[in-house]
Enzyme design. Structure first.
Site, PDB file in Angstrom:
ATOM      1  N   LYS A 164      -6.301 -21.609   1.408  1.00  0.00           N
ATOM      2  CA  LYS A 164      -7.549 -21.539   0.631  1.00  0.00           C
ATOM      3  C   LYS A 164      -8.650 -20.850   1.433  1.00  0.00           C
ATOM      4  O   LYS A 164      -9.528 -20.192   0.857  1.00  0.00           O
ATOM      5  CB  LYS A 164      -7.994 -22.930   0.175  1.00  0.00           C
ATOM      6  N   ASP A 188       6.836 -35.005   0.039  1.00  0.00           N
ATOM      7  CA  ASP A 188       7.710 -33.940  -0.466  1.00  0.00           C
ATOM      8  C   ASP A 188       9.188 -34.305  -0.441  1.00  0.00           C
ATOM      9  O   ASP A 188       9.970 -33.754  -1.218  1.00  0.00           O
ATOM     10  CB  ASP A 188       7.498 -32.654   0.354  1.00  0.00           C
ATOM     11  N   HIS A 239     -25.790 -28.628 -19.306  1.00  0.00           N
ATOM     12  CA  HIS A 239     -25.817 -27.222 -19.741  1.00  0.00           C
ATOM     13  C   HIS A 239     -26.660 -26.410 -18.760  1.00  0.00           C
ATOM     14  O   HIS A 239     -27.704 -26.880 -18.337  1.00  0.00           O
ATOM     15  CB  HIS A 239     -26.427 -27.136 -21.143  1.00  0.00           C
TER      16      HIS A 239
HETATM   17  C1  LIG Z   1       1.187 -22.032   1.648  1.00  0.00           C
HETATM   18  C2  LIG Z   1       1.130 -23.411   1.049  1.00  0.00           C
HETATM   19  C3  LIG Z   1       0.064 -23.757   0.227  1.00  0.00           C
HETATM   20  C4  LIG Z   1      -0.002 -25.021  -0.317  1.00  0.00           C
HETATM   21  N1  LIG Z   1      -1.065 -25.315  -1.122  1.00  0.00           N
HETATM   22  C5  LIG Z   1      -1.161 -26.540  -1.674  1.00  0.00           C
HETATM   23  C6  LIG Z   1      -2.287 -26.879  -2.475  1.00  0.00           C
HETATM   24  O1  LIG Z   1      -3.187 -26.072  -2.693  1.00  0.00           O
HETATM   25  N2  LIG Z   1      -2.346 -28.130  -2.976  1.00  0.00           N
HETATM   26  C7  LIG Z   1      -1.364 -29.055  -2.750  1.00  0.00           C
HETATM   27  O2  LIG Z   1      -1.474 -30.183  -3.236  1.00  0.00           O
HETATM   28  N3  LIG Z   1      -0.283 -28.759  -2.000  1.00  0.00           N
HETATM   29  C8  LIG Z   1      -0.166 -27.526  -1.459  1.00  0.00           C
HETATM   30  N4  LIG Z   1       0.908 -27.236  -0.663  1.00  0.00           N
HETATM   31  C9  LIG Z   1       1.970 -28.260  -0.508  1.00  0.00           C
HETATM   32  C10 LIG Z   1       1.553 -29.325   0.494  1.00  0.00           C
HETATM   33  O3  LIG Z   1       1.284 -28.717   1.730  1.00  0.00           O
HETATM   34  C11 LIG Z   1       2.665 -30.363   0.629  1.00  0.00           C
HETATM   35  O4  LIG Z   1       2.976 -30.880  -0.645  1.00  0.00           O
HETATM   36  C12 LIG Z   1       2.239 -31.514   1.516  1.00  0.00           C
HETATM   37  O5  LIG Z   1       1.902 -31.059   2.806  1.00  0.00           O
HETATM   38  C13 LIG Z   1       3.373 -32.545   1.612  1.00  0.00           C
HETATM   39  O6  LIG Z   1       3.018 -33.571   2.472  1.00  0.00           O
HETATM   40  P1  LIG Z   1       4.118 -34.395   3.280  1.00  0.00           P
HETATM   41  O7  LIG Z   1       3.351 -35.344   4.137  1.00  0.00           O
HETATM   42  O8  LIG Z   1       5.144 -34.908   2.368  1.00  0.00           O
HETATM   43  O9  LIG Z   1       4.868 -33.324   4.192  1.00  0.00           O
HETATM   44  P2  LIG Z   1       4.341 -32.300   5.293  1.00  0.00           P
HETATM   45  O10 LIG Z   1       2.934 -31.949   5.079  1.00  0.00           O
HETATM   46  O11 LIG Z   1       5.353 -31.206   5.307  1.00  0.00           O
HETATM   47  O12 LIG Z   1       4.405 -33.131   6.639  1.00  0.00           O
HETATM   48  C14 LIG Z   1       5.589 -33.539   7.228  1.00  0.00           C
HETATM   49  C15 LIG Z   1       5.359 -33.689   8.701  1.00  0.00           C
HETATM   50  O13 LIG Z   1       6.522 -34.274   9.274  1.00  0.00           O
HETATM   51  C16 LIG Z   1       6.713 -33.727  10.569  1.00  0.00           C
HETATM   52  N5  LIG Z   1       8.104 -33.936  10.937  1.00  0.00           N
HETATM   53  C17 LIG Z   1       9.215 -33.476  10.304  1.00  0.00           C
HETATM   54  N6  LIG Z   1      10.326 -33.879  10.951  1.00  0.00           N
HETATM   55  C18 LIG Z   1       9.914 -34.613  12.020  1.00  0.00           C
HETATM   56  C19 LIG Z   1      10.586 -35.287  13.058  1.00  0.00           C
HETATM   57  N7  LIG Z   1      11.908 -35.284  13.151  1.00  0.00           N
HETATM   58  N8  LIG Z   1       9.847 -35.924  13.982  1.00  0.00           N
HETATM   59  C20 LIG Z   1       8.499 -35.942  13.918  1.00  0.00           C
HETATM   60  N9  LIG Z   1       7.812 -35.311  12.954  1.00  0.00           N
HETATM   61  C21 LIG Z   1       8.508 -34.662  12.014  1.00  0.00           C
HETATM   62  C22 LIG Z   1       6.352 -32.257  10.373  1.00  0.00           C
HETATM   63  O14 LIG Z   1       6.012 -31.649  11.598  1.00  0.00           O
HETATM   64  C23 LIG Z   1       5.157 -32.365   9.435  1.00  0.00           C
HETATM   65  O15 LIG Z   1       3.937 -32.407  10.136  1.00  0.00           O
HETATM   66  C24 LIG Z   1       1.009 -25.981  -0.057  1.00  0.00           C
HETATM   67  C25 LIG Z   1       2.080 -25.647   0.772  1.00  0.00           C
HETATM   68  C26 LIG Z   1       2.141 -24.380   1.319  1.00  0.00           C
HETATM   69  C27 LIG Z   1       3.288 -24.037   2.219  1.00  0.00           C
END
Ligand SMILES: Cc1cc2nc3c(=O)[nH]c(=O)nc-3n(C[C@H](O)[C@H](O)[C@H](O)COP(=O)(O)OP(=O)(O)OC[C@H]3O[C@@H](n4cnc5c(N)ncnc54)[C@H](O)[C@@H]3O)c2cc1C
Length: 466
Positions: free
Chosen positions: A50, A313, A445
């Site tokens: 963004k 995710d 408005h």
């Molecule tokens: C370019 C881009 C734009 C996006 N824009 C948006 C948006 O505008 N709005 C929106 O809602 N979503 C957006 N998303 C999606 C959003 O980033 C994800 O849905 C969100 O980050 C998911 O959160 P999470 O905590 O499930 O996983 P993640 O954010 O992927 O976090 C998982 C974490 O786990 C850690 N991890 C993994 N395996 C291990 C391990 N073995 N040991 C220790 N740590 C580990 C990783 O390093 C990571 O930090 C975007 C994604 C991308 C790529």
């Protein structure tokens, strides 16, 4: 061997929110993150994208012939200092990730910087990644929360490397490529493709389906496709990449409309979706029930193994940060013994393309198949005073409601700054608002949100301004 009550793997929006809430409830909580807290969202996703989109908009406004001239403003052609832009973007990311670490500390979460590997449902081994010492420690826990997130999916015939990049590299370019192929017209491909087009790259966007944002409402993609063409983006719909060369940047394309062709580009962004890390980090060894590539969870985030939880995710669509955070709150509450469930009436989705697109709740066809008789109405921004004063009158807002009791089931919008309407759309659905509620609410408005009221009035058969 150290022990804790709650151990969370992954410090993205799912993991860090669960950690803060769990520690705030007075539960001993450890968060293991191998890279940086904030995860994909803060470091390589939502936030840096963004920031780039905003900078590209500002830059492009000053080069687009006519756009500022319409307003009587004569601007000299801008110059782009990409190093400075990257520095500003990193500053925004740094400020937010710093804030997350501060909140974790304040809540009393113990953060371990290391790579976690699940040994069983109660034991995790963490490899030190800080000093690259490879030193390992074992932790036992009562509750294990999996929040390992997702990563960009590769195309088998075009793996990342050479000229082929994922969104992660595309967010950190040191030069603006002259030409770029963007494979995939989903929200990530569209956002980054539009950004580079505005920064001066000749972008070719390749989408296998017949419109961009496949899976979203096709009506919403029309103004976006129009704008992409105005920006000089070559839009290849119904087209697949058959093969490619990461060294030369040559792609062989096959279209259902025009047959085969070759494309030569300086860089290729593959944005064909994201892969949940649901089998990484030893998780596969737990033999959890799965839903395809995702870990199956109930409405409290429980997996098929007792006291093993999963959020974000890795648990399914929509893979979005706000869903991850909302799920995390529920899991932390459930671990603390509260009776909370993750049952949102709607999860909004936004694409920050040009113009912006937002969906919340059911589309007309989804509503019809669930409820049978529904009423829909749309109202265009071209009749809205605020949109005209912003010189951005493209797009519309559509409301979907049940015909019998007028309960609102969904909203769709494409237009200027409609991302900011996501909250009011979703509130109205969560609060079971009826068309009459929105129609009778006094809207300020001139605002873009007056379009909601006009759409509701239209759906009730009493349009005011057309
Ligand atoms: C370019 C881009 C734009 C996006 N824009 C948006 C948006 O505008 N709005 C929106 O809602 N979503 C957006 N998303 C999606 C959003 O980033 C994800 O849905 C969100 O980050 C998911 O959160 P999470 O905590 O499930 O996983 P993640 O954010 O992927 O976090 C998982 C974490 O786990 C850690 N991890 C993994 N395996 C291990 C391990 N073995 N040991 C220790 N740590 C580990 C990783 O390093 C990571 O930090 C975007 C994604 C991308 C790529």
């Amino acid at each position: 061997m150290q022990s804790t009550n709650v151990l969370i793997i992954g410090g993205g929006p799912a993991g860090y929110v669960a950690a803060i809430r769990s520690a705030q409830a007075g539960i001993a909580t450890v968060l293991v993150e191998r890279e940086k807290a904030g995860g994909t969202c803060l470091n390589i996703g939502c936030i840096p994208s963004k920031a780039l989109i905003h900078a590209a908009d500002e830059f492009h406004k000053r080069i687009e012939s006519g756009s500022l001239a319409n307003l009587g403003i004569v601007a000299s052609p801008p110059e782009l200092n990409l190093a400075r832009l990257n520095e500003w973007k990193s500053g925004v990311v740094g400020r937010l990730t710093g804030g997350v670490y501060a909140l974790l500390k304040q809540a009393g979460v113990r953060v371990i910087h290391g790579k976690a590997r699940v040994l069983d449902g109660k034991t995790v081994e963490v490899e030190d990644v800080e000093g690259q010492t490879g030193k390992r420690q074992r932790l036992v826990c009562q509750h294990l929360v999996l929040a390992t997130g997702s990563e960009p999916a590769e195309l088998p015939m075009l793996p990342f490397g050479g000229k082929v990049m994922s969104s992660t590299q595309a967010l950190n370019l040191e030069t603006i490529p002259k030409t770029m192929a963007v494979i995939g017209g989903g929200y990530i491909g569209l956002e980054l493709g539009t950004t580079y087009a505005k920064l001066g790259t000749q972008v070719t966007l390749i989408e296998a389906r017949e419109h961009v944002l496949p899976g979203w409402d096709p009506e919403l993609s029309k103004p976006v496709q129009k704008r992409l063409r105005e920006l000089g983006v070559e839009l290849l719909l119904n087209t697949r990449v058959e093969s490619g060369d990461a060294v030369t940047g040559e792609l062989k394309l096959k279209s259902t409309d025009d047959g085969e062709r070759t494309l030569q580009v300086e860089s290729v962004l593959v944005a064909v979706g994201r892969r949940p890390r649901s089998r990484d980090a030893g998780i596969e060894g737990l033999l959890l029930d799965m839903d395809g590539p995702f870990i199956r969870v109930d409405e409290q985030g429980r997996t098929s193994m007792r006291q093993v939880w999963a959020i974000g995710d890795i648990t399914g669509e929509p893979m979005l940060a706000h869903r991850a955070m909302a799920q995390a709150e529920v899991v932390a509450a459930a671990i603390a013994g509260q009776r909370r469930r993750f049952e949102p009436a709607a999860i909004p989705a936004v694409c920050y393309c040009d113009p912006e697109v937002v969906l919340s709740g059911l589309t007309p066809s989804e509503a019809k198949s669930q409820y049978g008789d529904v009423v829909t109405a749309s109202y265009t921004f071209s009749h809205n005073g605020r949109a005209l004063t912003l010189d951005a009158a493209e797009g519309f807002v559509r409301v979907v409601a049940k015909r019998d009791d007028h309960r609102i089931l969904g909203w769709q919008a494409v237009g200027p700054n409609v991302s900011e309407l996501a909250a009011v759309f979703t509130h109205s659905i969560e609060m079971c608002a009826r068309l009459e509620d929105v129609a009778a609410t006094v809207h300020a408005h001139p605002t873009l949100s007056e379009v909601l009221q006009e759409a509701a009035l239209k759906a009730l058969g009493t349009p005011l301004h057309g």
